[in-house]
Design a protein around this motif. Structure first.
Motif, PDB file in Angstrom:
ATOM      1  N   ILE A 146      43.186  -3.609 -37.992  1.00 16.22           N
ATOM      2  CA  ILE A 146      43.143  -3.775 -39.451  1.00 16.22           C
ATOM      3  C   ILE A 146      41.910  -4.562 -39.831  1.00 16.22           C
ATOM      4  O   ILE A 146      41.385  -5.358 -39.061  1.00 16.22           O
ATOM      5  CB  ILE A 146      44.406  -4.464 -40.006  1.00 16.22           C
ATOM      6  N   THR A 147      41.437  -4.315 -41.041  1.00 16.26           N
ATOM      7  CA  THR A 147      40.263  -5.007 -41.553  1.00 16.26           C
ATOM      8  C   THR A 147      40.661  -5.740 -42.829  1.00 16.26           C
ATOM      9  O   THR A 147      41.123  -5.122 -43.787  1.00 16.26           O
ATOM     10  CB  THR A 147      39.136  -4.007 -41.867  1.00 16.26           C
ATOM     11  N   ILE A 148      40.559  -7.085 -42.795  1.00 15.27           N
ATOM     12  CA  ILE A 148      40.798  -7.862 -44.004  1.00 15.27           C
ATOM     13  C   ILE A 148      39.470  -8.493 -44.375  1.00 15.27           C
ATOM     14  O   ILE A 148      38.984  -9.404 -43.699  1.00 15.27           O
ATOM     15  CB  ILE A 148      41.863  -8.948 -43.786  1.00 15.27           C
ATOM     16  N   GLY A 149      38.841  -8.000 -45.433  1.00 11.81           N
ATOM     17  CA  GLY A 149      37.528  -8.492 -45.819  1.00 11.81           C
ATOM     18  C   GLY A 149      36.522  -8.207 -44.709  1.00 11.81           C
ATOM     19  O   GLY A 149      36.354  -7.065 -44.279  1.00 11.81           O
ATOM     20  N   ALA A 150      35.875  -9.275 -44.214  1.00  9.38           N
ATOM     21  CA  ALA A 150      34.901  -9.090 -43.141  1.00  9.38           C
ATOM     22  C   ALA A 150      35.567  -9.184 -41.776  1.00  9.38           C
ATOM     23  O   ALA A 150      34.978  -8.874 -40.760  1.00  9.38           O
ATOM     24  CB  ALA A 150      33.800 -10.147 -43.259  1.00  9.38           C
ATOM     25  N   LEU A 151      36.863  -9.628 -41.788  1.00 11.48           N
ATOM     26  CA  LEU A 151      37.570  -9.882 -40.536  1.00 11.48           C
ATOM     27  C   LEU A 151      38.073  -8.572 -39.949  1.00 11.48           C
ATOM     28  O   LEU A 151      38.731  -7.789 -40.631  1.00 11.48           O
ATOM     29  CB  LEU A 151      38.746 -10.815 -40.818  1.00 11.48           C
ATOM     30  N   ASN A 152      37.807  -8.342 -38.695  1.00  7.91           N
ATOM     31  CA  ASN A 152      38.270  -7.120 -38.043  1.00  7.91           C
ATOM     32  C   ASN A 152      39.263  -7.499 -36.947  1.00  7.91           C
ATOM     33  O   ASN A 152      38.881  -8.064 -35.928  1.00  7.91           O
ATOM     34  CB  ASN A 152      37.075  -6.374 -37.457  1.00  7.91           C
ATOM     35  N   CYS A 172      51.124   7.837 -38.223  1.00 12.85           N
ATOM     36  CA  CYS A 172      50.010   7.226 -37.499  1.00 12.85           C
ATOM     37  C   CYS A 172      49.344   8.239 -36.570  1.00 12.85           C
ATOM     38  O   CYS A 172      48.125   8.371 -36.555  1.00 12.85           O
ATOM     39  CB  CYS A 172      50.514   6.030 -36.709  1.00 12.85           C
ATOM     40  N   LYS A 173      50.162   8.983 -35.806  1.00 13.40           N
ATOM     41  CA  LYS A 173      49.581   9.848 -34.776  1.00 13.40           C
ATOM     42  C   LYS A 173      49.072  11.164 -35.341  1.00 13.40           C
ATOM     43  O   LYS A 173      48.059  11.687 -34.895  1.00 13.40           O
ATOM     44  CB  LYS A 173      50.621  10.130 -33.680  1.00 13.40           C
ATOM     45  N   GLU A 174      49.806  11.741 -36.312  1.00 10.56           N
ATOM     46  CA  GLU A 174      49.441  13.073 -36.794  1.00 10.56           C
ATOM     47  C   GLU A 174      48.423  12.988 -37.925  1.00 10.56           C
ATOM     48  O   GLU A 174      47.544  13.819 -38.046  1.00 10.56           O
ATOM     49  CB  GLU A 174      50.682  13.831 -37.276  1.00 10.56           C
ATOM     50  N   LEU A 175      48.584  11.973 -38.818  1.00  8.82           N
ATOM     51  CA  LEU A 175      47.697  11.904 -39.978  1.00  8.82           C
ATOM     52  C   LEU A 175      46.645  10.818 -39.830  1.00  8.82           C
ATOM     53  O   LEU A 175      45.686  10.785 -40.594  1.00  8.82           O
ATOM     54  CB  LEU A 175      48.515  11.658 -41.253  1.00  8.82           C
ATOM     55  N   GLY A 176      46.840   9.893 -38.883  1.00  6.84           N
ATOM     56  CA  GLY A 176      45.842   8.860 -38.661  1.00  6.84           C
ATOM     57  C   GLY A 176      45.749   7.838 -39.780  1.00  6.84           C
ATOM     58  O   GLY A 176      44.666   7.334 -40.070  1.00  6.84           O
ATOM     59  N   LEU A 177      46.886   7.531 -40.416  1.00 12.96           N
ATOM     60  CA  LEU A 177      46.873   6.543 -41.499  1.00 12.96           C
ATOM     61  C   LEU A 177      46.838   5.137 -40.918  1.00 12.96           C
ATOM     62  O   LEU A 177      47.113   4.918 -39.746  1.00 12.96           O
ATOM     63  CB  LEU A 177      48.099   6.718 -42.394  1.00 12.96           C
ATOM     64  N   GLY A 178      46.530   4.156 -41.785  1.00 12.46           N
ATOM     65  CA  GLY A 178      46.394   2.781 -41.338  1.00 12.46           C
ATOM     66  C   GLY A 178      47.727   2.096 -41.128  1.00 12.46           C
ATOM     67  O   GLY A 178      48.801   2.665 -41.393  1.00 12.46           O
ATOM     68  N   LEU A 179      47.677   0.834 -40.676  1.00 12.46           N
ATOM     69  CA  LEU A 179      48.891   0.099 -40.298  1.00 12.46           C
ATOM     70  C   LEU A 179      49.839  -0.098 -41.479  1.00 12.46           C
ATOM     71  O   LEU A 179      51.004   0.300 -41.426  1.00 12.46           O
ATOM     72  CB  LEU A 179      48.483  -1.245 -39.704  1.00 12.46           C
ATOM     73  N   PHE A 180      49.296  -0.692 -42.571  1.00 13.22           N
ATOM     74  CA  PHE A 180      50.194  -1.052 -43.670  1.00 13.22           C
ATOM     75  C   PHE A 180      50.740   0.183 -44.368  1.00 13.22           C
ATOM     76  O   PHE A 180      51.900   0.235 -44.763  1.00 13.22           O
ATOM     77  CB  PHE A 180      49.465  -1.966 -44.654  1.00 13.22           C
ATOM     78  N   THR A 181      49.902   1.224 -44.503  1.00 15.08           N
ATOM     79  CA  THR A 181      50.357   2.469 -45.119  1.00 15.08           C
ATOM     80  C   THR A 181      51.509   3.069 -44.329  1.00 15.08           C
ATOM     81  O   THR A 181      52.519   3.486 -44.907  1.00 15.08           O
ATOM     82  CB  THR A 181      49.208   3.504 -45.158  1.00 15.08           C
TER      83      THR A 181
END
Lengths: 286, 347
Positions: free
Chosen positions: B149-155, B75-84
């Motif tokens: 996280i973004t699910i569809g239009a939901l942020n 998360c901190k070094e590569l900036g990947l998303g939550l689920f990843t």
């Protein structure tokens, strides 16, 4: 590196190693006979230290007499553990582990509330230093080493040459065959638990003047005891002596040359030994 | 068939109820406690999966910590998303478990128990002493950002102006717990799971039936470590930090005690154990320094008097309850009549 330094480090590792061996021989005996992991061994060690502290410093008894009374007290604790806890769970490995872990929590926290969080110290009756090969060793450590060797030899001799000792060894080899020869395994379980806790108490009493006392002193010892008996082979007392000496050497030299990282060396040694010899150095294949 | 439909409907109702809890539990403290329960239940389930093969691992805290460290780094070094990052944390822990298991799963019983403990200690010491610039030494990794996280239009953002969004963390942990339960349930119900129980009873017998014991143990151990890693990753987001203190022996003991106190007989055991012990742990905070004494006593009492764990307590059927009540009332009326008669005689 000079001979003096080498000799000092070696003597120190010998002293701690022998007391480790004393502590672990109780653990390994209990495992060999009852095949349970005595998880409260460290707490018994801590209680042994505090008993010694009160006998020797508060009541000002003789040094040797205090050690022997401490051993008797922790031995009685071992009998209580066997009779009221391990027997109730029928010596099954996981339940007895958890009973012992729960008791450790209770004992350590009660010790913290009862004895306080401040570390304490006892003065040793032995003063002065001797030079061995240029290295400096205190008389106190030499005395501790001598007493530890004495107790280990006494334990080995009594297991080999007394009737009860032979019965304990018979039970550790095969419970059913031993009981068919008229040995009551329940008594031998109680006996091994007694001896195991006596050894922990002796180690606690011997180490109290050297390392000082605190309520949480038992946990690192328990972990080291596990490593020692795994290196030596579960259930083997000569193995625990060898394992204790190995641990003493690794600790003294590793801490001197590598610092904190050295506390992982013993675990790495354990993993290497177990991968090469899955039953430990002196363990029997069964 | 009807009973089955009824069961499924009841389970679905339970599920809906569990997910609706944040709407009517407004105290953030208890919501956080329930989140912790979900994480604990995942850890307990992963460990339970390993324990039913007969191998008792004493180092699950290390895999949990590694999962937390890995997700924090991704998360901190590569900036990947939550689920990843959560998945990556699980995968790293699983791979570590795979390599450790490959070396050591051939030994069994107490040897494996102590070896897994030794490995956990090595991991802990290494995490404290190497690459202090990235891993932070004894402090660990701090200030993990709250994810969005973004699910569809939901942020959805896990942080608001007032503080971290506890409900979202609760839903995340609960969703992962439900997925874990389904995963573990399918594994134990499958042919693979039945073979695992066979291995637990006898290695040799299982081997003679053509089961590759080592491979089965290895796969199970890796799955258990994966689950622990995922739980650690969620916890690292929830706490916004990860330290090597998570890998202390005490946490491994905690995880084992959830499984043992709940009972190993079925999948419900570890979940109940995690729930009860988490709640008891929170309630016992009131007694302060006496807390370890009470939790130790709980452990000892359950081991001595309820060896099958809490799951072995069965709720009695209505008819038996009625019978007991009738007998009890008869006994009470009999004794009260008798004693009153005695009293008259003596006076």
């Amino acid at each position: 590196m000079t001979t003096a330094l080498l000799s000092t480090l070696l003597m120190n590792s010998l002293v701690t190693g022998l007391v480790y061996a004393l502590f672990a021989s109780g653990l390994t005996l209990v495992f060999g006979v009852m095949s349970i992991v005595l998880f409260c061994h460290g707490a018994v060690y801590m209680l042994g230290s505090y008993t010694f502290y009160h006998l020797f410093r508060t009541w000002e008894l003789n040094y040797l007499l205090s050690i022997i009374l401490t051993m008797a007290a922790t031995g009685c604790l071992g009998l209580i553990l066997e009779r009221f806890f391990f027997k109730k769970v029928e010596y099954a490995i996981l339940p007895s582990l958890f009973v012992a872990a729960g008791l450790t929590m209770i004992i350590e926290q009660s010790a913290m509330l009862g004895f306080g969080t401040l570390p304490r110290s006892v003065h040793s009756p032995f003063v002065g230093i001797i030079k061995v090969l240029g290295g400096i060793v205190s008389v106190e450590r030499l005395a501790v080493m001598g007493i530890a060797i004495g107790f280990i030899v006494l334990l080995m001799l009594s297991l080999d040459h007394t009737k009860t000792g032979r019965a304990i060894r018979a039970v550790s080899q095969d419970v059913q065959v031993a009981s068919s020869f008229g040995i009551n395994p329940t008594y031998m379980y109680a006996g091994s638990c007694f001896i195991g806790c006596v050894m922990a108490g002796a180690a606690g009493a011997l180490m109290a003047p050297i390392y000082g006392l605190s309520y949480s002193m038992g946990e690192p010892w328990l972990m080291k005891g596990f490593m020692i008996i795994i290196i030596g082979g579960l259930g083997s007392i000569p193995g625990s002596v060898i394992g204790g000496l190995i641990l003493g050497v690794i600790e003294s030299f590793g801490m001197f040359y590598f610092g904190y990282l050295s506390s992982s060396f013993i675990f790495i040694a354990v993993m290497i030994i177990l991968i090469l010899r899955p039953k430990g150095l002196m363990g029997h294949a069964d | 068939m009807q009973i089955k439909v009824f069961k499924v409907i009841a389970l679905l109702c339970c599920l809906v109820f569990v997910f609706l809890i944040p709407l009517f539990v407004t105290q953030l403290y208890w919501l956080h406690t329930f989140t912790m329960f979900a994480i604990h239940a995942m850890l307990a389930l992963g460990l339970w999966l390993i324990v039913i093969t007969g191998q008792v691992s004493f180092g699950q805290a290390a895999y949990m910590g590694i999962g937390g460290y890995a997700s924090a780094l991704f998360c901190k070094e590569l900036g990947l998303g939550l689920f990843t990052t959560i998945l990556a944390g699980g995968v790293v822990a699983g791979l570590l478990g795979l390599s450790f298991g490959y070396l050591t799963l051939r030994v069994r019983g107490a040897y494996f128990f102590v070896l897994s403990f030794a490995f956990a200690e090595i991991v802990k010491v290494l995490m404290r002493s190497i690459r202090k610039d990235i891993l932070g030494g004894p402090n660990g990794i701090l200030d993990i950002p709250h994810p969005t996280i973004t699910i569809g239009a939901l942020n959805l953002s896990f942080v608001s102006e007032t503080g971290p969004n506890t409900s979202l963390y609760y839903w995340l942990a609960m969703a992962c717990l439900v997925i874990t339960i389904l995963l573990v349930w399918f594994i134990t119900r499958s042919r693979f799971g039945r073979e695992l129980r066979g291995i637990a009873q006898s290695d040799d017998l299982a081997e003679s039936l053509g089961i590759n014991v080592f491979r089965h143990l290895l796969v199970t151990f890796a799955i258990g470590c994966f689950i622990a890693g995922v739980a650690g990753a969620i916890q690292s987001y929830n706490f916004t930090m990860v330290t090597s203190d998570w890998m202390e022996v005490g946490h491994s003991i905690d995880q084992l005690s959830w499984v043992i106190v709940g009972g190993m007989g079925s999948i419900g055991g570890p979940i109940i154990g995690a729930f009860i012990l988490t709640i008891i742990g929170e309630l016992l905070r009131a007694v302060g320094a006496y807390e370890p004494i009470f939790s130790g006593a709980t452990l000892v009492m359950i081991m001595l008097f309820l060896p099958g764990g809490l799951i072995s307590l069965r709720v009695p059927k209505f008819s038996t309850l009625l019978g007991i009540f009738k007998r009890l009332s008869r006994a009470i009326s009999f004794t009260s009549g008798g004693s009153s008669g005695n009293r008259k005689q003596s006076s």
